[in-house]
Design an enzyme around this catalytic site. Structure first.
Site, PDB file in Angstrom:
ATOM      1  N   SER A 215       3.578   4.871 -62.139  1.00 19.87           N
ATOM      2  CA  SER A 215       3.775   6.305 -61.965  1.00 19.87           C
ATOM      3  C   SER A 215       5.164   6.550 -61.405  1.00 19.87           C
ATOM      4  CB  SER A 215       2.698   6.886 -61.054  1.00 19.87           C
ATOM      5  OG  SER A 215       2.724   8.294 -61.127  1.00 19.87           O
TER       6      SER A 215
ATOM      7  N   ASP B 194       8.774  -0.948 -56.526  1.00 19.12           N
ATOM      8  CA  ASP B 194       9.460  -1.535 -57.678  1.00 19.12           C
ATOM      9  C   ASP B 194       9.570  -0.462 -58.761  1.00 19.12           C
ATOM     10  OD1 ASP B 194       9.243  -3.824 -56.236  1.00 19.12           O
ATOM     11  OD2 ASP B 194       8.237  -5.002 -57.778  1.00 19.12           O
TER      12      ASP B 194
ATOM     13  N   HIS C  35       5.632   1.602 -50.300  1.00 22.79           N
ATOM     14  CA  HIS C  35       5.831   1.318 -48.884  1.00 22.79           C
ATOM     15  C   HIS C  35       6.763   2.349 -48.260  1.00 22.79           C
ATOM     16  CE1 HIS C  35       4.147  -2.870 -49.272  1.00 22.79           C
ATOM     17  NE2 HIS C  35       4.413  -2.575 -50.533  1.00 22.79           N
TER      18      HIS C  35
END
Length: 427
Positions: free
Chosen positions: A379, A210, A268
């Protein structure tokens, strides 16, 4: 009596002699440090060295008087500006400035001695950024974030943080009071069906996290955009310069995703991806939000990062997890022994070693959407990959994305037909 007066006069004149010797010695020292060109003949028929030495001796009285007047005026100005204790404040300030300049000089010296491995364009800016956003401050913040909170206080504290930070509490997998500290809340997992794989085709690239797309495009040189208007060295960032395996059909592309504090902090696999090499490069923990990246180059190539290099359908792929301010922790599922933002380590851009782990015999095999690792408090993820010339982007800089959403690909979207194809685990 006259002899006594003559003796007294001679005695009073003696203190002036050392002053003359000091000025002569200083003049000799200054002239002896002049460049060889200064020994050339001047228009007066003597060397510039000798001429300078004689001029200093001739005007030594004026130099001393001017120095005294300057110190007196400076003392008056400092006293008028800062009060009676101004001279002491000024002394402390000048001492601190001298120490700071000494460290600045030594920092630049180290950068030069290590051949500037990070290819930093402005070492001076980096030095002062380190003073403001040091690794120690990130570790302190991390320690505060990991302080256990009393169960009775967790719910109101977390709900306040969620409302201020824009965190969607409806998608969190477990009740708020089950998270022992703020750090655990930011590393939260999500409920099933909260994220889906938009395109399950092997020719497309899914968002690994995200966040917000801050930059994307083709790699046309060794320096790549970290955000529009600022660049970093790709060779220093990855530890190598990636090469296109099939230049006639493919080209190198990149995309930068910035995770905000409100975002889901796990990342992911963006595609079916085999990892052959993992590199851990120690570095800084400088901020990585867009307005900061616009002002300073080379943030990505000096920040702490974990580089996972391997291959996907069209050639090479590098997935890089970049640490940021207050985010020294990067965790990789398949390497639980990996530790980032450790104490007493030599940073890569200051001559430190690269921790390299190879898996050539048994590479890590990731399927699209498979869990890779996690951050703490937001980050950046950077993808650098090989793709065909007809690869098209579905996103633009500044656009928000979610895990599993298609970033780009070749051809139309291939939708999932079954529940198993569409969902992936967030555990």
């Amino acid at each position: 009596m006259r002899s006594y007066l003559r003796f007294s006069d001679r005695h009073r004149q003696r203190p002036t002699r050392p002053r003359k010797r000091v000025i002569c010695s200083s003049a000799h020292f200054i002239c002896s440090r002049m460049s060889p060109a200064a020994t050339a003949q001047s228009p007066f028929g003597i060397s510039l060295h000798s001429l300078s030495f004689r001029l200093l001796l001739i005007f030594r009285g004026s130099i001393v008087a001017m120095s005294r007047r300057f110190v007196y005026k400076l003392d008056q100005a400092v006293t008028a500006a800062l009060g009676p204790n101004g001279r002491y404040i000024a002394m402390v300030g000048m001492t601190a400035s001298a120490v700071l300049l000494t460290f600045h000089y030594k920092f630049r010296e180290v950068i030069a001695a290590t051949d500037n491995v990070a290819e930093i364009q402005s070492p001076s800016k980096l030095f002062y950024l380190r003073l403001l956003f040091g690794r120690t401050r990130s570790r302190i913040t991390g320690s505060v974030m990991n302080i256990n909170i009393m169960p009775a206080l967790r719910d109101p504290i977390y709900r306040t943080l969620a409302s201020v930070g824009g965190i969607d509490t409806e998608e969190i997998r477990y009740p708020l009071r089950s998270y022992k500290c703020i750090g655990h809340l930011f590393a939260r997992t999500l409920k099933d069906k909260e994220r889906e794989i938009e395109d399950i085709g092997t020719q497309s690239l899914a968002s690994p996290a995200d966040g917000v797309v801050t930059a994307l495009g083709d790699v046309s040189s060794e320096r790549v955009e970290q955000v529009k208007g600022a660049t970093y060295s790709l060779r220093a960032f990855l530890g190598l310069m990636p090469k296109v395996t099939n230049p006639e059909k493919n080209t190198l592309k990149f995309v930068v995703l910035h995770l905000k504090p409100k975002n889901y902090h796990h990342f992911h696999a963006p595609a079916k991806f085999d990892v052959n090499v993992l590199r851990h490069m120690t570095g800084e923990t400088l901020p990585v939000f867009s307005s900061f990246l616009k002002r300073f180059n080379d943030i990505f190539s000096v920040n702490e990062r974990v580089v996972m290099s391997g291959n996907w359908k069209y050639g090479c792929m590098h997935m890089v997890a970049v640490a940021a301010y207050n985010v020294g922790n990067i965790r990789i599922d398949k390497e639980p022994s990996l530790r980032t933002n450790e104490l007493r380590v030599v940073l890569r851009h200051l001559g430190g070693d690269v921790e390299t782990r190879t898996y050539s015999r048994q590479p890590f095999e990731y399927s699209v959407g498979q869990h890779v690792g996690e951050f703490r408090l937001g980050s950046t993820i950077v993808l650098i990959f090989e793709a065909p010339h007809n690869f098209t982007w579905d996103m633009k800089p500044g656009q928000e994305v979610r895990v599993g959403q298609r970033l780009g690909g070749v051809g139309p979207i291939r939708r999932a037909q079954t529940e198993d194809e569409r969902l992936f685990a967030f555990y």
